[in-house]
Design a protein around this motif. Structure first.
Motif, PDB file in Angstrom:
ATOM      1  N   LEU A  20       0.825  -1.204   0.000  1.00 43.18           N
ATOM      2  CA  LEU A  20       0.000   0.000   0.000  1.00 43.18           C
ATOM      3  C   LEU A  20       0.864   1.262   0.000  1.00 43.18           C
ATOM      4  O   LEU A  20       0.589   2.210  -0.730  1.00 43.18           O
ATOM      5  N   ALA A  21       1.920   1.265   0.795  1.00 42.30           N
ATOM      6  CA  ALA A  21       2.812   2.431   0.850  1.00 42.30           C
ATOM      7  C   ALA A  21       3.513   2.650  -0.491  1.00 42.30           C
ATOM      8  O   ALA A  21       3.685   3.794  -0.929  1.00 42.30           O
ATOM      9  N   ILE A  24       0.914   4.190  -2.918  1.00 40.72           N
ATOM     10  CA  ILE A  24       0.657   5.593  -2.628  1.00 40.72           C
ATOM     11  C   ILE A  24       1.875   6.450  -2.967  1.00 40.72           C
ATOM     12  O   ILE A  24       1.749   7.524  -3.555  1.00 40.72           O
ATOM     13  N   TYR A  27       2.375   6.659  -6.824  1.00 41.72           N
ATOM     14  CA  TYR A  27       1.317   7.498  -7.390  1.00 41.72           C
ATOM     15  C   TYR A  27       1.593   8.967  -7.097  1.00 41.72           C
ATOM     16  O   TYR A  27       1.487   9.823  -7.974  1.00 41.72           O
ATOM     17  N   GLY A  28       1.938   9.276  -5.858  1.00 41.40           N
ATOM     18  CA  GLY A  28       2.203  10.663  -5.483  1.00 41.40           C
ATOM     19  C   GLY A  28       3.379  11.254  -6.242  1.00 41.40           C
ATOM     20  O   GLY A  28       3.336  12.407  -6.675  1.00 41.40           O
ATOM     21  N   ALA A 113      -0.421   2.420 -10.381  1.00 39.84           N
ATOM     22  CA  ALA A 113      -0.077   3.707  -9.772  1.00 39.84           C
ATOM     23  C   ALA A 113       0.305   4.740 -10.821  1.00 39.84           C
ATOM     24  O   ALA A 113       0.129   5.938 -10.601  1.00 39.84           O
TER      25      ALA A 113
END
Length: 133
Positions: A20-21, A24, A27-28, A113
């Motif tokens: 999950l990290a 994220i 994607y960021g 992502a």
């Protein structure tokens, strides 16, 4: 048997949090890059670049970043898997298929992502991007 089950549950939950990290974070990073390069993408599209070229550029950037993390991670996983298996089940795994499967899962997460920011970059209107300076 309970200790081994607890150890695998702890490792599994850490693995899920890592997945999950990484989703994220990647994607960021890619979304931020697209936001910073909005004028560049608008200019490219104004000069005749197709939306698929712009999205391919963004996808390529994200997949290169994930590759830089995947190669060392896969090497460490191939080295550490026998040691973890010995501690958990007093056995050495005979197959690297689970490790390759996890590498494929992480690759799919990287593609996912990067897909949304790439789609957003391909939809930039050239005139609006050039006007926002």
């Amino acid at each position: 048997m309970a200790a081994a089950l607890f150890f695998s549950l702890v490792l599994g939950s850490f693995a899920a949090m890592t997945l999950l990290a990484s989703l994220i974070g990647l994607y960021g990073l890619i979304a931020g890059s697209v936001a910073l390069r909005r004028r560049e993408f608008g200019l490219r599209m104004a000069l005749g670049a197709r939306a698929s070229q712009v999205s391919g550029s963004v996808m390529g950037e994200g997949l290169r970043l994930s590759l830089f993390g995947a190669v060392p991670g896969l090497a460490v996983a191939l080295f550490a898997a026998p040691q973890v298996a010995r501690r958990v089940a007093d056995d050495v795994p005979g197959s690297i298929l689970p490790i390759i499967g996890l590498a494929l899962v992480f690759s799919l997460v990287a593609v996912f992502a990067c897909w949304l920011p790439a789609r957003r970059a391909a939809r930039i209107e050239p005139i609006e991007a050039l006007r926002d300076s």
